[in-house]
Design an enzyme around this catalytic site. Structure first.
Site, PDB file in Angstrom:
ATOM      1  N   THR A  83       0.854  -1.190   0.000  1.00  0.00           N
ATOM      2  CA  THR A  83       0.000   0.000   0.000  1.00  0.00           C
ATOM      3  C   THR A  83       0.890   1.240   0.000  1.00  0.00           C
ATOM      4  O   THR A  83       1.164   1.821   1.046  1.00  0.00           O
ATOM      5  CB  THR A  83      -0.936   0.037   1.214  1.00  0.00           C
ATOM      6  OG1 THR A  83      -0.179  -0.243   2.408  1.00  0.00           O
ATOM      7  CG2 THR A  83      -2.054  -0.971   1.087  1.00  0.00           C
ATOM      8  N   THR A 119      -1.509  -2.383   5.504  1.00  0.00           N
ATOM      9  CA  THR A 119      -1.764  -1.143   6.239  1.00  0.00           C
ATOM     10  C   THR A 119      -2.530  -0.169   5.356  1.00  0.00           C
ATOM     11  O   THR A 119      -2.156   0.071   4.207  1.00  0.00           O
ATOM     12  CB  THR A 119      -0.444  -0.497   6.699  1.00  0.00           C
ATOM     13  OG1 THR A 119       0.292  -1.450   7.470  1.00  0.00           O
ATOM     14  CG2 THR A 119      -0.711   0.743   7.542  1.00  0.00           C
ATOM     15  N   ARG A 152       1.902  -6.763  12.172  1.00  0.00           N
ATOM     16  CA  ARG A 152       2.699  -6.097  13.206  1.00  0.00           C
ATOM     17  C   ARG A 152       4.019  -6.853  13.384  1.00  0.00           C
ATOM     18  O   ARG A 152       4.322  -7.383  14.449  1.00  0.00           O
ATOM     19  CB  ARG A 152       1.921  -6.043  14.520  1.00  0.00           C
ATOM     20  CG  ARG A 152       2.513  -5.114  15.569  1.00  0.00           C
ATOM     21  CD  ARG A 152       1.694  -5.153  16.843  1.00  0.00           C
ATOM     22  NE  ARG A 152       0.656  -4.146  16.862  1.00  0.00           N
ATOM     23  CZ  ARG A 152      -0.323  -4.121  17.760  1.00  0.00           C
ATOM     24  NH1 ARG A 152      -0.393  -5.052  18.686  1.00  0.00           N
ATOM     25  NH2 ARG A 152      -1.231  -3.162  17.734  1.00  0.00           N
ATOM     26  N   LYS A 204      -2.993   1.069  13.580  1.00  0.00           N
ATOM     27  CA  LYS A 204      -1.752   0.678  12.903  1.00  0.00           C
ATOM     28  C   LYS A 204      -1.003   1.899  12.380  1.00  0.00           C
ATOM     29  O   LYS A 204       0.223   2.011  12.516  1.00  0.00           O
ATOM     30  CB  LYS A 204      -2.047  -0.284  11.760  1.00  0.00           C
ATOM     31  CG  LYS A 204      -0.828  -0.642  10.920  1.00  0.00           C
ATOM     32  CD  LYS A 204       0.289  -1.240  11.791  1.00  0.00           C
ATOM     33  CE  LYS A 204       1.606  -1.356  11.030  1.00  0.00           C
ATOM     34  NZ  LYS A 204       1.574  -2.280   9.917  1.00  0.00           N
ATOM     35  N   ASN A 208       3.006   3.480  13.697  1.00  0.00           N
ATOM     36  CA  ASN A 208       4.165   3.852  12.894  1.00  0.00           C
ATOM     37  C   ASN A 208       4.416   5.353  12.907  1.00  0.00           C
ATOM     38  O   ASN A 208       5.561   5.799  12.772  1.00  0.00           O
ATOM     39  CB  ASN A 208       3.994   3.347  11.462  1.00  0.00           C
ATOM     40  CG  ASN A 208       4.210   1.845  11.368  1.00  0.00           C
ATOM     41  OD1 ASN A 208       5.000   1.275  12.119  1.00  0.00           O
ATOM     42  ND2 ASN A 208       3.502   1.198  10.462  1.00  0.00           N
ATOM     43  N   ARG A 211       6.472   6.228  16.008  1.00  0.00           N
ATOM     44  CA  ARG A 211       7.888   5.923  15.831  1.00  0.00           C
ATOM     45  C   ARG A 211       8.552   6.960  14.926  1.00  0.00           C
ATOM     46  O   ARG A 211       9.688   7.387  15.181  1.00  0.00           O
ATOM     47  CB  ARG A 211       8.045   4.529  15.252  1.00  0.00           C
ATOM     48  CG  ARG A 211       7.519   3.435  16.192  1.00  0.00           C
ATOM     49  CD  ARG A 211       7.348   2.109  15.491  1.00  0.00           C
ATOM     50  NE  ARG A 211       8.623   1.529  15.116  1.00  0.00           N
ATOM     51  CZ  ARG A 211       8.758   0.565  14.212  1.00  0.00           C
ATOM     52  NH1 ARG A 211       7.677   0.085  13.598  1.00  0.00           N
ATOM     53  NH2 ARG A 211       9.940   0.072  13.933  1.00  0.00           N
ATOM     54  N   HIS A 242      16.872  10.138  32.677  1.00  0.00           N
ATOM     55  CA  HIS A 242      15.613  10.605  33.267  1.00  0.00           C
ATOM     56  C   HIS A 242      14.592   9.474  33.145  1.00  0.00           C
ATOM     57  O   HIS A 242      14.466   8.851  32.080  1.00  0.00           O
ATOM     58  CB  HIS A 242      15.115  11.849  32.530  1.00  0.00           C
ATOM     59  CG  HIS A 242      13.962  12.525  33.195  1.00  0.00           C
ATOM     60  ND1 HIS A 242      12.697  11.974  33.236  1.00  0.00           N
ATOM     61  CD2 HIS A 242      13.872  13.715  33.856  1.00  0.00           C
ATOM     62  CE1 HIS A 242      11.883  12.793  33.881  1.00  0.00           C
ATOM     63  NE2 HIS A 242      12.576  13.858  34.267  1.00  0.00           N
ATOM     64  N   ARG A 244      11.518   9.295  32.644  1.00  0.00           N
ATOM     65  CA  ARG A 244      10.400   9.420  31.703  1.00  0.00           C
ATOM     66  C   ARG A 244      10.853   9.888  30.321  1.00  0.00           C
ATOM     67  O   ARG A 244      10.046  10.379  29.536  1.00  0.00           O
ATOM     68  CB  ARG A 244       9.340  10.370  32.277  1.00  0.00           C
ATOM     69  CG  ARG A 244       8.596   9.783  33.479  1.00  0.00           C
ATOM     70  CD  ARG A 244       7.623  10.742  34.119  1.00  0.00           C
ATOM     71  NE  ARG A 244       8.270  11.887  34.721  1.00  0.00           N
ATOM     72  CZ  ARG A 244       8.888  11.872  35.906  1.00  0.00           C
ATOM     73  NH1 ARG A 244       8.946  10.747  36.601  1.00  0.00           N
ATOM     74  NH2 ARG A 244       9.461  12.955  36.382  1.00  0.00           N
ATOM     75  N   CYS A 258       7.113   0.815   6.215  1.00  0.00           N
ATOM     76  CA  CYS A 258       6.149   1.223   7.241  1.00  0.00           C
ATOM     77  C   CYS A 258       6.364   2.653   7.705  1.00  0.00           C
ATOM     78  O   CYS A 258       5.564   3.541   7.410  1.00  0.00           O
ATOM     79  CB  CYS A 258       6.213   0.266   8.435  1.00  0.00           C
ATOM     80  SG  CYS A 258       5.620  -1.399   8.073  1.00  0.00           S
ATOM     81  N   ARG A 325      14.006  -1.834   0.693  1.00  0.00           N
ATOM     82  CA  ARG A 325      12.920  -0.916   0.333  1.00  0.00           C
ATOM     83  C   ARG A 325      13.077   0.425   1.041  1.00  0.00           C
ATOM     84  O   ARG A 325      13.235   0.481   2.249  1.00  0.00           O
ATOM     85  CB  ARG A 325      11.564  -1.534   0.694  1.00  0.00           C
ATOM     86  CG  ARG A 325      11.179  -2.748  -0.133  1.00  0.00           C
ATOM     87  CD  ARG A 325       9.887  -3.368   0.361  1.00  0.00           C
ATOM     88  NE  ARG A 325      10.009  -3.881   1.723  1.00  0.00           N
ATOM     89  CZ  ARG A 325       8.992  -4.328   2.442  1.00  0.00           C
ATOM     90  NH1 ARG A 325       7.767  -4.316   1.942  1.00  0.00           N
ATOM     91  NH2 ARG A 325       9.197  -4.784   3.665  1.00  0.00           N
TER      92      ARG A 325
END
Length: 409
Positions: A83, A119, A152, A204, A208, A211, A242, A244, A258, A325
């Site tokens: 896709t 996706t 996934r 989905k 991505n 990220r 840290h 967090r 992706c 790719r």
């Protein structure tokens, strides 16, 4: 044989999906329009290298998996085709899904379930696939059932992730959703959640996008630190102390099918609502050009005039796989063409066929012919043979080289 599942598309997602279902006792036929792929698989030869695939393939063959260029009559179809997105509108290009679904509709029986693993942007199945089904005279939810089960998994760890990652089943029919979920529960230990189709589509793409945005922050920090003489890796190490904060390392770009593709679906569909996503994607896309500029700076600093003395180590988009790719190296080489300079030399231990000019297939010959080595991919090979780089000028985009004088991204 009577068939439980026909998997459409036997690439990086479809093939392992077909194999994992066959391993778990389902009667599976894998279908692809590419006769070379089908012929190779029918001759018991895999079409790409992947950890654990040989063992999985052997088990699937013992369980009588078949491969064909023809679509099969069965109860469930799994569509795992590419896709891409339109480079201008940024919207999803769903032509391959439509072709696959139309081919299914030409032979399937009433009551069949079509599962889209590819996706897609939120709303694609209801806006594009449902009307296609209805145009063939079927009633969605009665004659044909549509489900979204986004893949996934990641190249390099596909088999493990297939068996351990949780899965999402999107269906607007609760009974069908639970039926499909029960089948996926047999192939994964990670648990299966059911939701509606659009929520599954959105989840989905958001995964991505998350990220991509985080990678962009690290890439932008690398540019800032290089501009002002700071060590970006030292900054990231300190910040990650840290509780967090969890910054990623920067890199030469983002590849694969992706992270550099899926977030554009949101930009294309919601252009006025995706400013952060848009800017993040542009930062990531700028990195190969940024690495090329760093190469030029290093050449000037070392009085090297010929780009032919520069070698890129790595063509794949990530380490220890043969998947190239959208790889940053290919993006960099494409950008370099605009400078009308001598083409860079290239080597990757996982790419056996020639896909670019000046491509080498032997590490020693490659190193003998270059003065500057740009580490684009952290294959285990270069980590194991790092000493061979001593005496070379090194630009390390992966932060794996500790040879004195190494340039960082």
């Amino acid at each position: 044989m009577n068939i439980d599942i026909n998997v459409i598309g036997l690439g990086y997602i479809g093939l392992p999906t077909a194999l994992i279902f066959a391993k778990n006792g389902f009667r599976v036929v894998g279908t692809d329009y590419n006769n070379d792929i089908v012929e190779s698989l029918n001759n018991n030869k895999l079409t790409f290298d992947e950890k654990g695939m040989e063992e999985l393939f052997d088990i699937a063959l013992k369980n009588s998996i078949k491969f064909s260029s023809d679509y099969q009559k069965c109860g469930m179809y799994i569509v795992a085709v590419p896709t891409p997105y339109d480079k201008f509108s940024k919207k999803i290009d769903d032509k391959y899904i439509k072709i696959a679904v139309e081919s299914i509709l030409n032979i399937c029986e009433s009551g069949s379930i079509i599962v889209i693993e590819s996706t897609v942007s939120p709303g694609t199945i209801n806006k594009s696939i449902k009307p296609l089904v209805e145009s063939k005279g079927f009633v969605v939810g009665k004659d044909i059932y549509l489900v979204h089960a986004p893949e996934r998994i990641i190249p390099g760890n596909m088999v493990y992730e297939l068996e351990h990652n949780s899965r999402t089943i999107g269906s607007d029919d609760k009974i069908i959703g639970e039926k499909v979920a029960s089948m996926y529960e047999k192939i994964t230990q990670g648990g299966v959640i059911t939701t509606d189709i659009k929520s599954a589509e959105m989840s989905k793409v958001v995964e991505n996008t998350y990220r991509a945005v985080n990678i962009a922050l690290s890439n932008e920090l690398a540019k800032i630190c290089n501009h002002d003489g700071m060590d970006v890796y030292e900054i990231i190490k300190i910040c990650n102390m840290h509780p967090r904060v969890n910054l990623l390392n920067p890199g030469p770009g983002v590849g694969g099918h992706c992270i550099p593709v899926d977030p554009w679906f949101l930009v294309g569909d919601y252009p006025t609502l995706t400013n952060v996503i848009w800017e993040s994607l542009k930062v990531n896309e700028s990195m190969p050009e940024y690495v090329l500029r760093r190469i030029s700076e290093i050449m000037d600093e070392n009085n090297i005039k010929d780009y032919g003395k520069v070698g890129l180590y790595g063509l794949t988009y990530k380490e220890n796989v043969d998947d190239y790719r959208e790889s940053p190296s290919l993006q960099l080489l494409e950008s370099q063409k605009n400078h009308l300079a001598s083409p860079l030399k290239v080597y990757d231990p996982f790419i056996e066929k020639d896909i670019v000019d000046n491509q080498y297939h032997d590490l020693k010959s490659f190193l003998d012919d270059v003065q500057i080595v740009v580490i684009m991919v952290k294959h285990q090979e270069i980590i194991d043979f790092m000493k061979l780089l001593e005496g070379k000028i090194i630009l390390d985009t992966q932060n794996i080289c500790n040879i004195k004088g190494t340039y960082k991204i």
